[in-house]
Design an enzyme around this catalytic site. Structure first.
Site, short mmCIF file in Angstrom:
data_model
loop_
_atom_site.label_atom_id
_atom_site.label_comp_id
_atom_site.label_asym_id
_atom_site.label_seq_id
_atom_site.Cartn_x
_atom_site.Cartn_y
_atom_site.Cartn_z
N SER A 5 -7.39 10.27 9.91
CA SER A 5 -6.66 9.26 10.68
C SER A 5 -5.19 9.57 10.53
CB SER A 5 -7.00 7.84 10.19
OG SER A 5 -6.80 7.72 8.79
N GLU A 7 -0.98 8.11 10.93
CA GLU A 7 -0.04 7.00 11.06
C GLU A 7 1.19 7.46 11.85
OE1 GLU A 7 0.90 4.22 7.76
OE2 GLU A 7 2.93 5.00 7.98
N ASP A 99 8.03 -4.91 3.44
CA ASP A 99 9.27 -4.77 2.68
C ASP A 99 10.32 -5.74 3.18
OD1 ASP A 99 8.25 -2.64 1.17
OD2 ASP A 99 8.79 -1.20 2.75
N PHE A 208 11.83 9.14 -0.45
CA PHE A 208 10.72 8.23 -0.15
C PHE A 208 9.87 8.03 -1.40
CE2 PHE A 208 6.91 7.60 2.96
CZ PHE A 208 6.90 6.26 2.65
N HIS A 257 -6.01 10.14 5.37
CA HIS A 257 -5.08 9.41 6.25
C HIS A 257 -3.71 10.08 6.15
CE1 HIS A 257 -3.53 6.04 8.57
NE2 HIS A 257 -2.61 5.82 7.65
#
Length: 286
Positions: A5, A7, A99, A208, A257
């Site tokens: 999958s 994102e 967030d 990140f 993912h």
């Protein structure tokens, strides 16, 4: 062979819109079980996310999962968005606390909003309309007191009605395996899918990782320093990501993912290296 999958994040200008569609066209032939579209920090891309989800669902033929958060919205507003998704045929949701807006410090729930992800998940589950996915943290979340707190919170989200967990990215397969074993010991029986970040930009990935609490192994620092000097960062990134995914598959992982950052080339190359080849061709739309 694992299922995959992907994102995406919603475009904020015309150029980004073209990049999103190029990303979809590049990765859709790999036959993902779903694709997801994120929210920005503080819910800043809420409307853009809704538009991107609706467009992808209508034009791509892919199963689309919409991110939904608790930030800066009342309960009724949030559930109205979910209802709009359902009416449009989008019944997969990634439910997150979200967030806080940048510069505002710790998360503060809206006075009339959901206080945390569990409340949101419970409300979504009560509608009976959605497949609900949630976040999980193989490395300790920056706000968690300890690793067990992350596992306890994930169990609470599954118990509230979530069907699957998608993890934050990590750098070593053993990180995921330790987390998976600890979750099983805690009685979590829902699928836990590892989140994979092909490193398009090492400096950005490092920032990140530091922000979300992902532990950075020392070997990656020296490896990317050398690769940047030699102009071989894409080659290194593809090799590292492919090896990570291979180790996960050998350890029994059935789904992966990918966090694409709307830059699909490395994700595509990793999938090809794993033997995940084009299955379908996405039709062009006017």
């Amino acid at each position: 062979m694992p299922e995959v999958s992907f994102e995406f994040f919603p475009p904020q200008n015309l150029e980004a819109s073209f990049r999103l569609w190029d990303t979809v066209q590049t990765l859709a032939p790999l036959g993902p079980r779903f694709v997801s579209v994120t929210y920005g920090a503080g819910g800043t891309t809420r409307d853009l996310t809704r538009e991107a989800v609706a467009t992808l669902h209508k034009s791509s033929g892919l199963k689309v999962a919409a991110h939904l958060t608790c930030v800066n919205a009342t309960r009724s507003e949030t559930l109205a968005i979910a209802d709009d998704f359902a009416k449009a045929g989008v019944t997969d949701i990634v439910a997150l606390r979200g967030d806080p807006p940048k510069g505002t410090g710790a998360f503060q729930p809206h006075p009339e909003g959901f206080s945390d992800a569990c409340e949101l998940i419970t409300a979504l589950a009560e509608t009976g309309q959605f497949t609900i996915r949630v976040g999980a943290y193989p490395d300790i979340h920056p706000e968690a007191a300890n690793p067990q707190a992350d596992i306890d919170w994930l169990k609470a989200k599954i118990d509230a009605g979530a069907h699957e967990a998608l993890t934050q990215f990590f750098f070593e397969a053993d990180t995921f395996f330790r987390f998976r074993d600890a979750c099983a010991k805690a009685g979590i029986d829902a699928p836990i899918t590892p989140g994979i970040l092909p490193i398009e930009n090492w400096k950005g990935a490092r920032r990140f990782a530091e922000r979300c609490g992902a532990r950075i192994p020392d070997w990656t620092l020296s490896a990317f320093e050398t690769a940047e000097r030699d102009g071989r960062t894409d080659l290194l990134a593809t090799a590292i990501c492919t090896e990570l995914c291979s180790d996960l598959i050998e350890g029994g992982v059935e789904n992966l993912h990918f966090y694409t950052l709307n830059r699909p080339e490395l994700t595509r190359d990793v999938c090809h290296a794993l033997g995940i080849v084009p299955q379908v061709q996405l039709e062009n739309v006017a």
